[in-house]
Design a protein around this motif. Structure first.
Motif, PDB file in Angstrom:
ATOM      1  N   SER A   7       0.828  -1.210   0.000  1.00  8.93           N
ATOM      2  CA  SER A   7       0.000   0.000   0.000  1.00  8.93           C
ATOM      3  C   SER A   7       0.857   1.253   0.000  1.00  8.93           C
ATOM      4  O   SER A   7       0.545   2.242  -0.686  1.00  8.93           O
ATOM      5  CB  SER A   7      -0.908   0.007   1.234  1.00  8.93           C
ATOM      6  OG  SER A   7      -1.796  -1.091   1.216  1.00  8.93           O
ATOM      7  N   THR A   8       1.961   1.227   0.764  1.00  6.76           N
ATOM      8  CA  THR A   8       2.847   2.390   0.829  1.00  6.76           C
ATOM      9  C   THR A   8       3.453   2.696  -0.536  1.00  6.76           C
ATOM     10  O   THR A   8       3.517   3.855  -0.964  1.00  6.76           O
ATOM     11  CB  THR A   8       3.966   2.143   1.848  1.00  6.76           C
ATOM     12  OG1 THR A   8       3.390   1.906   3.151  1.00  6.76           O
ATOM     13  CG2 THR A   8       4.911   3.333   1.914  1.00  6.76           C
ATOM     14  N   VAL A   9       3.831   1.668  -1.262  1.00  9.02           N
ATOM     15  CA  VAL A   9       4.467   1.854  -2.564  1.00  9.02           C
ATOM     16  C   VAL A   9       3.474   2.391  -3.592  1.00  9.02           C
ATOM     17  O   VAL A   9       3.802   3.268  -4.413  1.00  9.02           O
ATOM     18  CB  VAL A   9       5.080   0.528  -3.050  1.00  9.02           C
ATOM     19  CG1 VAL A   9       5.534   0.648  -4.511  1.00  9.02           C
ATOM     20  CG2 VAL A   9       6.255   0.146  -2.164  1.00  9.02           C
ATOM     21  N   HIS A  10       2.244   1.903  -3.572  1.00  5.40           N
ATOM     22  CA  HIS A  10       1.294   2.211  -4.645  1.00  5.40           C
ATOM     23  C   HIS A  10       0.249   3.279  -4.302  1.00  5.40           C
ATOM     24  O   HIS A  10      -0.516   3.690  -5.189  1.00  5.40           O
ATOM     25  CB  HIS A  10       0.568   0.934  -5.068  1.00  5.40           C
ATOM     26  CG  HIS A  10       1.479  -0.101  -5.647  1.00  5.40           C
ATOM     27  ND1 HIS A  10       2.155   0.090  -6.834  1.00  5.40           N
ATOM     28  CD2 HIS A  10       1.837  -1.340  -5.193  1.00  5.40           C
ATOM     29  CE1 HIS A  10       2.864  -0.976  -7.115  1.00  5.40           C
ATOM     30  NE2 HIS A  10       2.708  -1.863  -6.121  1.00  5.40           N
ATOM     31  N   THR A  11       0.232   3.724  -3.066  1.00  8.39           N
ATOM     32  CA  THR A  11      -0.744   4.761  -2.684  1.00  8.39           C
ATOM     33  C   THR A  11      -0.630   6.023  -3.535  1.00  8.39           C
ATOM     34  O   THR A  11      -1.664   6.613  -3.908  1.00  8.39           O
ATOM     35  CB  THR A  11      -0.603   5.110  -1.191  1.00  8.39           C
ATOM     36  OG1 THR A  11      -1.037   3.992  -0.402  1.00  8.39           O
ATOM     37  CG2 THR A  11      -1.447   6.327  -0.832  1.00  8.39           C
ATOM     38  N   PRO A  12       0.568   6.494  -3.889  1.00  9.31           N
ATOM     39  CA  PRO A  12       0.648   7.683  -4.752  1.00  9.31           C
ATOM     40  C   PRO A  12      -0.102   7.495  -6.084  1.00  9.31           C
ATOM     41  O   PRO A  12      -0.755   8.431  -6.564  1.00  9.31           O
ATOM     42  CB  PRO A  12       2.151   7.859  -4.981  1.00  9.31           C
ATOM     43  CG  PRO A  12       2.772   7.274  -3.750  1.00  9.31           C
ATOM     44  CD  PRO A  12       1.912   6.090  -3.423  1.00  9.31           C
ATOM     45  N   ALA A  13      -0.036   6.308  -6.679  1.00  8.60           N
ATOM     46  CA  ALA A  13      -0.743   6.050  -7.935  1.00  8.60           C
ATOM     47  C   ALA A  13      -2.251   6.059  -7.702  1.00  8.60           C
ATOM     48  O   ALA A  13      -3.021   6.592  -8.503  1.00  8.60           O
ATOM     49  CB  ALA A  13      -0.310   4.713  -8.518  1.00  8.60           C
ATOM     50  N   ALA A  42      -6.088  -1.597 -11.671  1.00 10.04           N
ATOM     51  CA  ALA A  42      -6.808  -2.850 -11.870  1.00 10.04           C
ATOM     52  C   ALA A  42      -5.900  -4.036 -11.600  1.00 10.04           C
ATOM     53  O   ALA A  42      -6.318  -5.047 -11.009  1.00 10.04           O
ATOM     54  CB  ALA A  42      -7.355  -2.916 -13.290  1.00 10.04           C
ATOM     55  N   THR A  43      -4.635  -3.916 -12.011  1.00 10.28           N
ATOM     56  CA  THR A  43      -3.657  -4.970 -11.728  1.00 10.28           C
ATOM     57  C   THR A  43      -3.401  -5.072 -10.222  1.00 10.28           C
ATOM     58  O   THR A  43      -3.290  -6.177  -9.662  1.00 10.28           O
ATOM     59  CB  THR A  43      -2.334  -4.683 -12.462  1.00 10.28           C
ATOM     60  OG1 THR A  43      -2.595  -4.602 -13.864  1.00 10.28           O
ATOM     61  CG2 THR A  43      -1.315  -5.770 -12.188  1.00 10.28           C
ATOM     62  N   HIS A  44      -3.318  -3.909  -9.551  1.00  9.28           N
ATOM     63  CA  HIS A  44      -3.107  -3.914  -8.096  1.00  9.28           C
ATOM     64  C   HIS A  44      -4.262  -4.622  -7.395  1.00  9.28           C
ATOM     65  O   HIS A  44      -4.054  -5.422  -6.465  1.00  9.28           O
ATOM     66  CB  HIS A  44      -3.010  -2.476  -7.574  1.00  9.28           C
ATOM     67  CG  HIS A  44      -1.842  -1.727  -8.110  1.00  9.28           C
ATOM     68  ND1 HIS A  44      -1.725  -0.356  -8.052  1.00  9.28           N
ATOM     69  CD2 HIS A  44      -0.706  -2.164  -8.732  1.00  9.28           C
ATOM     70  CE1 HIS A  44      -0.588   0.015  -8.602  1.00  9.28           C
ATOM     71  NE2 HIS A  44       0.041  -1.067  -9.028  1.00  9.28           N
ATOM     72  N   LEU A  45      -5.492  -4.335  -7.821  1.00 10.77           N
ATOM     73  CA  LEU A  45      -6.648  -4.974  -7.197  1.00 10.77           C
ATOM     74  C   LEU A  45      -6.608  -6.485  -7.400  1.00 10.77           C
ATOM     75  O   LEU A  45      -6.904  -7.253  -6.469  1.00 10.77           O
ATOM     76  CB  LEU A  45      -7.939  -4.398  -7.796  1.00 10.77           C
ATOM     77  CG  LEU A  45      -9.247  -5.029  -7.303  1.00 10.77           C
ATOM     78  CD1 LEU A  45      -9.393  -4.884  -5.792  1.00 10.77           C
ATOM     79  CD2 LEU A  45     -10.444  -4.405  -8.010  1.00 10.77           C
TER      80      LEU A  45
END
Length: 329
Positions: A7-13, A42-45
């Motif tokens: 979550s920390t890595v991808h929250t900015p996106a 969508a990939t993250h989900l």
């Protein structure tokens, strides 16, 4: 998978995608970024669901993707806009396209009704076929007038009967013979009744009770017959179109006519239920029927002409009906 680290890595996106979704206007670069981030999130989900299905994060990302997808695809026009367009464009276009067919049906049916009426009024044998002297006397003196009982249930019954008659004409349109049979039967019935009333000196009563609602009611039936015959003619002479395509297009426009005529028949049913048998002056009753008929033709001719000139046919739009191969001619 370490969900906190993910979550920390991808929250900015995710935050950037949410910000783009909230903006009223996007330029070209931002629109491209919106699509790219939508695919990335969508990939993250998918990753979260398969590796660490945390319900809070899944809900957050699902909601974000739903809003982003709506922004990318664009919102559909409100349902009321579709209804308005159908009412002021699609229906009048379909009715306008059968106007000349309607005129032909009107002339033919009126001719049949007049011939039958004169025959019954002047030929004793034809009059005798309408029933025994006692039955005819009772019908002319009492039953015909008593039929027009002003009340809501009567108006509903009239609308149902008329809608059923028009539905038969429309449903049998593809056969060609069906509409002709129903129209001829209706014209003969009206003519014979008028002839019998005339034979007993009650033609004025017949016309006074028929004219208020009959102007619009019979016109609607005539239009239904015209639309049905036009559908049949699409098979006989499809023009540059394939017969299957012509039948599909005219058949869909026929359904549009049926919906429009249901409204016209509802109006004529109200007139028959509450005006024809009321205590209003005869001239006022007939004037009300005439105004209703004039309103119908104004709707068809004015809105219909404009809609047809704009390219409307009464058929579904291309995105609803599906694309077709262009044809010349």
């Amino acid at each position: 998978m370490d969900l906190d680290a993910f979550s920390t890595v991808h929250t900015p996106a995710w935050d950037r995608l949410a910000a783009l979704v909230r903006r009223r206007r996007l330029d070209g670069a931002e629109s491209d970024e919106l699509v790219r981030l939508y695919q990335e999130v969508a990939t993250h989900l998918s990753t979260v669901r398969s590796a660490a299905p945390d319900p809070v994060l899944v809900t957050r990302l699902s909601d974000l993707l739903t809003r982003a997808r709506a922004r990318i695809a664009g919102a559909h026009e409100p349902a009321w806009a579709d209804i308005v367009r159908f009412t002021v464009v699609t229906v009048p276009a379909a009715l306008y396209r059968v106007r000349w067919w309607t005129l032909g049906v009107v002339v033919a049916c009126l001719a049949v009704a007049v011939v039958v009426g004169v025959h019954v009024a002047t030929d004793p044998d034809a009059l005798a076929a309408m029933g025994t002297p006692a039955e005819r006397e009772a019908y002319v003196r009492e039953a015909f007038v008593a039929y027009y009982d002003p009340r809501a249930s009567f108006a509903a019954m009239v609308w149902t009967n008329n809608a059923w008659l028009s539905a038969q004409v429309i449903a049998l349109g593809v056969t060609g013979i069906g509409p002709l049979y129903v129209l001829a039967e209706n014209a003969i019935s009206v003519g014979a009744t008028g002839g019998m009333m005339a034979a007993y000196g009650e033609l004025d009563t017949f016309l006074q009770l028929i004219a208020p609602h009959g102007q619009l009611e019979l016109t609607a039936v005539f239009v239904a017959g015209a639309a049905g015959l036009r559908t049949f003619w699409a098979i006989v002479d499809p023009g540059p179109r394939k017969r299957s395509l012509a039948l599909a297009q005219e058949g869909r426009a026929l359904v549009t006519c049926a919906i429009g005529l249901a409204g016209a028949l509802a109006v004529s049913g109200l007139i028959e239920g509450f005006v024809t048998g009321s205590g209003l002056a005869w001239w006022l009753k007939i004037a009300i029927g005439t105004v209703a008929l004039a309103g119908f033709w104004a709707y068809v001719l004015l809105l219909g002409r404009r809609a047809v000139r704009a390219g409307a046919t009464g058929d579904l739009s291309q995105d609803q009906a599906g694309a077709v191969t262009p044809t010349a001619g």
